[in-house]
Write an enzyme that holds these catalytic residues in place. Sequence first.
Site, PDB file in Angstrom:
ATOM      1  N   GLY A 151       2.890   2.081  11.071  1.00  0.00           N
ATOM      2  CA  GLY A 151       3.839   3.165  10.930  1.00  0.00           C
ATOM      3  C   GLY A 151       4.586   3.535  12.189  1.00  0.00           C
ATOM      4  O   GLY A 151       5.368   4.484  12.186  1.00  0.00           O
TER       5      GLY A 151
ATOM      6  N   GLU B 150      -5.125  -5.207  10.731  1.00  0.00           N
ATOM      7  CA  GLU B 150      -4.119  -4.176  10.969  1.00  0.00           C
ATOM      8  C   GLU B 150      -4.359  -3.542  12.335  1.00  0.00           C
ATOM      9  O   GLU B 150      -5.291  -2.761  12.508  1.00  0.00           O
ATOM     10  CB  GLU B 150      -4.159  -3.110   9.868  1.00  0.00           C
ATOM     11  CG  GLU B 150      -5.559  -2.734   9.388  1.00  0.00           C
ATOM     12  CD  GLU B 150      -5.564  -1.474   8.548  1.00  0.00           C
ATOM     13  OE1 GLU B 150      -4.545  -1.170   7.928  1.00  0.00           O
ATOM     14  OE2 GLU B 150      -6.588  -0.782   8.554  1.00  0.00           O
TER      15      GLU B 150
ATOM     16  N   SER C  52       3.397  -2.364  10.408  1.00  0.00           N
ATOM     17  CA  SER C  52       4.858  -2.230  10.489  1.00  0.00           C
ATOM     18  C   SER C  52       5.584  -3.506  10.085  1.00  0.00           C
ATOM     19  O   SER C  52       6.556  -3.927  10.722  1.00  0.00           O
ATOM     20  CB  SER C  52       5.291  -1.794  11.898  1.00  0.00           C
ATOM     21  OG  SER C  52       4.836  -0.488  12.180  1.00  0.00           O
TER      22      SER C  52
ATOM     23  N   GLU D 194      -6.913   4.208   8.135  1.00  0.00           N
ATOM     24  CA  GLU D 194      -6.751   5.630   7.858  1.00  0.00           C
ATOM     25  C   GLU D 194      -7.986   6.211   7.184  1.00  0.00           C
ATOM     26  O   GLU D 194      -8.329   7.372   7.399  1.00  0.00           O
ATOM     27  CB  GLU D 194      -5.490   5.838   7.005  1.00  0.00           C
ATOM     28  CG  GLU D 194      -4.220   5.574   7.797  1.00  0.00           C
ATOM     29  CD  GLU D 194      -3.009   5.231   6.961  1.00  0.00           C
ATOM     30  OE1 GLU D 194      -1.961   4.928   7.555  1.00  0.00           O
ATOM     31  OE2 GLU D 194      -3.111   5.252   5.716  1.00  0.00           O
TER      32      GLU D 194
ATOM     33  N   HIS E 145      -9.542   0.663   5.160  1.00  0.00           N
ATOM     34  CA  HIS E 145      -8.262   0.865   5.833  1.00  0.00           C
ATOM     35  C   HIS E 145      -8.472   1.786   7.036  1.00  0.00           C
ATOM     36  O   HIS E 145      -9.304   2.692   7.007  1.00  0.00           O
ATOM     37  CB  HIS E 145      -7.240   1.468   4.866  1.00  0.00           C
ATOM     38  CG  HIS E 145      -5.837   1.452   5.391  1.00  0.00           C
ATOM     39  ND1 HIS E 145      -5.378   2.385   6.292  1.00  0.00           N
ATOM     40  CD2 HIS E 145      -4.796   0.604   5.156  1.00  0.00           C
ATOM     41  CE1 HIS E 145      -4.114   2.125   6.578  1.00  0.00           C
ATOM     42  NE2 HIS E 145      -3.737   1.050   5.903  1.00  0.00           N
TER      43      HIS E 145
ATOM     44  N   LYS F 145       0.039   4.241  -0.234  1.00  0.00           N
ATOM     45  CA  LYS F 145      -0.644   5.362   0.415  1.00  0.00           C
ATOM     46  C   LYS F 145      -0.502   6.633  -0.435  1.00  0.00           C
ATOM     47  O   LYS F 145      -0.519   6.549  -1.659  1.00  0.00           O
ATOM     48  CB  LYS F 145      -0.147   5.531   1.851  1.00  0.00           C
ATOM     49  CG  LYS F 145      -0.287   4.237   2.666  1.00  0.00           C
ATOM     50  CD  LYS F 145      -0.053   4.427   4.135  1.00  0.00           C
ATOM     51  CE  LYS F 145      -0.205   3.103   4.861  1.00  0.00           C
ATOM     52  NZ  LYS F 145      -0.074   3.247   6.325  1.00  0.00           N
TER      53      LYS F 145
ATOM     54  N   ASN G 190       0.857  -1.182   0.000  1.00  0.00           N
ATOM     55  CA  ASN G 190       0.000   0.000   0.000  1.00  0.00           C
ATOM     56  C   ASN G 190       0.894   1.235   0.000  1.00  0.00           C
ATOM     57  O   ASN G 190       1.479   1.586   1.025  1.00  0.00           O
ATOM     58  CB  ASN G 190      -0.906  -0.029   1.244  1.00  0.00           C
ATOM     59  CG  ASN G 190      -1.784   1.211   1.348  1.00  0.00           C
ATOM     60  OD1 ASN G 190      -1.900   1.999   0.413  1.00  0.00           O
ATOM     61  ND2 ASN G 190      -2.406   1.393   2.502  1.00  0.00           N
TER      62      ASN G 190
END
Length: 254
Positions: free
Chosen positions: A177, A171, A216, A103, A101, A16, A14
């Site tokens: 991250g 996730e 991560s 985010e 996702h 992003k 991904n």
Amino acid sequence: MTEPAGRRPLIAGNWKMNGLKREALALADALLAGAGGAGGRGELLVCPPATLLALVGERLKGSAIHLGAQDCHPKPSGAHTGDIAAPMLADLGCRFVIVGHSERRADHGESDALVKAKAEAARAARLIPILCVGETLAVRDRGDALAVVAAQLAASLPAGADGETLVVAYEPVWAIGTGRTPTTADIGAMHQALRAELKRHMGTEAERTRILYGGSVKGSNAAEILAVPGVDGALVGGASLKADEFLAIAQASR
């Protein structure tokens, strides 16, 4: 080693909101050059931002690396300025699309119902949705992670999904991250709980449905994570922007 129920590992990158044309082509070329020697059993997938889909797709055309998108609208067309419909992604050569996702859920307030509608739109366009679920640190710390994530999955599952037309990605939001990862025991327990929830809704098809880990993942920890029973691949963020890291993760999938 034989994949359970024929589940071939999927290593998905991904990208992003990263990359301009020159960078994207350089990365695609490096992946193409190294993919043949990666040696893993897994399928490789990259999900560039929308501006780069056509360019990267053209570069990857005819290769073993799949193209995917990072989101889609639940409607196939219409007055939805700035959005992209699943049939448009299919028309560009996408095979997969990420939906739900963390985010998107956090930054855009996407509900389980909206994520479900997007997953159903993807399937209607003959795309395979990668349905993301995961818990926050607060949920994990109070001991509710398994129950909350299972409920999130149940509310987000597209109707009629089967093992060929759905991928699930777990996730842990707090690990994305940050460099932090759950223990292998935590990862295994969550994947087991998600498989059980899939069985409740999909019956025997649950055994054919791939469940990826995302949080991560990098070359240095990929082998340990991918060896956890029930982990069928990885949804990779930052490490997918570095060809050597992404290929190292692919190598670990064998």
